[in-house]
Design a protein around this motif. Structure first.
Motif, PDB file in Angstrom:
ATOM      1  N   LYS A 136      11.917  54.651  48.258  1.00 31.59           N
ATOM      2  CA  LYS A 136      12.175  55.675  47.397  1.00 31.59           C
ATOM      3  C   LYS A 136      12.284  55.152  45.926  1.00 31.59           C
ATOM      4  O   LYS A 136      13.111  54.422  45.544  1.00 31.59           O
ATOM      5  N   VAL A 137      11.693  56.006  44.792  1.00 31.64           N
ATOM      6  CA  VAL A 137      11.904  55.547  43.773  1.00 31.64           C
ATOM      7  C   VAL A 137      12.847  56.293  42.934  1.00 31.64           C
ATOM      8  O   VAL A 137      12.864  57.424  42.786  1.00 31.64           O
ATOM      9  N   PRO A 138      14.011  55.553  42.362  1.00 34.65           N
ATOM     10  CA  PRO A 138      15.142  56.366  41.630  1.00 34.65           C
ATOM     11  C   PRO A 138      14.497  56.946  40.482  1.00 34.65           C
ATOM     12  O   PRO A 138      13.716  56.471  39.574  1.00 34.65           O
ATOM     13  N   GLN A 139      15.058  58.265  40.463  1.00 36.96           N
ATOM     14  CA  GLN A 139      14.609  58.861  39.236  1.00 36.96           C
ATOM     15  C   GLN A 139      15.017  58.389  37.854  1.00 36.96           C
ATOM     16  O   GLN A 139      14.278  58.626  36.773  1.00 36.96           O
ATOM     17  N   GLY A 140      16.062  57.516  37.803  1.00 34.80           N
ATOM     18  CA  GLY A 140      16.454  56.615  36.961  1.00 34.80           C
ATOM     19  C   GLY A 140      15.375  55.373  36.253  1.00 34.80           C
ATOM     20  O   GLY A 140      15.659  54.755  35.299  1.00 34.80           O
TER      21      GLY A 140
END
Length: 245
Positions: A136-140
């Motif tokens: 999962k790619v963190p939004q930050g």
């Protein structure tokens, strides 16, 4: 013999009539009518049809800032799924709402995390654990915006379809068995060439970008597909900032 002599001229006349009728046939008969419009009007119809569509498959190549990307993405308004291939690697993307996931093989993670350095044993083990798992790619994360761009239907369509220069109507063609009309940006297509469907909705079906910046095919318009977040068993945490691809 007399009957044969009488029939021959009638057959000749009938053949001529058919030929003349065929020559006079309307090339837009059975189409959606956009082929009769001006080049700018056809482009406008294609943009409107694309803007109101709920799903599409986009495949082909894009060239941006010297980098070439090969895309095979199924897109809709709330997410996407598919693959992206760059010079060095191939990875899969899955977006469900704002949740963005990346999946790649061990070679991708080993190469991307180490650059020119030789991977350590611990690095190799970490890459093996990430092999074929969703991350999962963190939004930050700095990579989030770039990777999400490949999954954003509105962003991709709006950025691709517009032609540059004076619009010129071109020849008729067929894409996937569907009749199309071409619209060029500039007389020679230096601003791009767009194929617009002449059957059904006037969807854009193929775009050759100006300046050799790629060729993409747009298909399966409005064909829905499932989007489901991966399970916990399919997902691993990368544990640090994702590599810039």
């Amino acid at each position: 013999m007399r009957l044969r002599r009488a029939v021959a001229p009638l057959a000749l006349c009938a053949g001529l009539a058919v030929g003349l009728t065929a020559c006079a046939a309307d090339p837009d008969e059975g189409t959606n009518g956009v082929g009769k419009l001006s080049a700018s009007e056809i482009e406008g119809k294609a943009l409107s049809a694309a803007d109101t569509a709920k799903a599409v498959r986009l495949s082909g190549t894009l060239v941006s800032k010297g980098d070439t990307f090969k895309l095979n993405m199924r897109l809709k308004q709330n997410g996407a799924t598919g693959s992206v291939t760059t010079k060095n690697s191939t990875f899969e993307l899955l977006r469900v709402g704002d949740a963005l996931y990346l999946k790649a093989d061990a070679g991708f993670w080993s190469h991307e995390t180490q650059g020119d350095d030789k991977p350590t044993e611990a690095d190799a083990e970490a890459a093996d654990k990430l092999d074929d798992k969703y991350v999962k790619v963190p939004q930050g994360d700095p990579s989030y915006k770039q990777l999400r761009g490949f999954t954003d239907m509105a962003l991709l369509i709006d950025g691709l379809i517009g032609l540059h220069g004076e619009k010129v109507k071109g020849d008729r063609d067929q894409i996937g068995g569907v009749r199309t009309v071409k619209v060029r940006g500039g007389a020679d297509g230096e601003g791009g060439t767009l194929d617009v469907a002449l059957e059904g909705s006037p969807y854009p079906l193929r775009l050759a970008r100006g300046g050799g910046a790629g060729l993409v095919v747009l298909s399966e318009w409005n064909k829905d597909f499932p989007l489901t977040a991966p399970s916990k068993e399919e997902t691993l945490d990368y544990g640090k900032q994702l590599p810039r691809t």
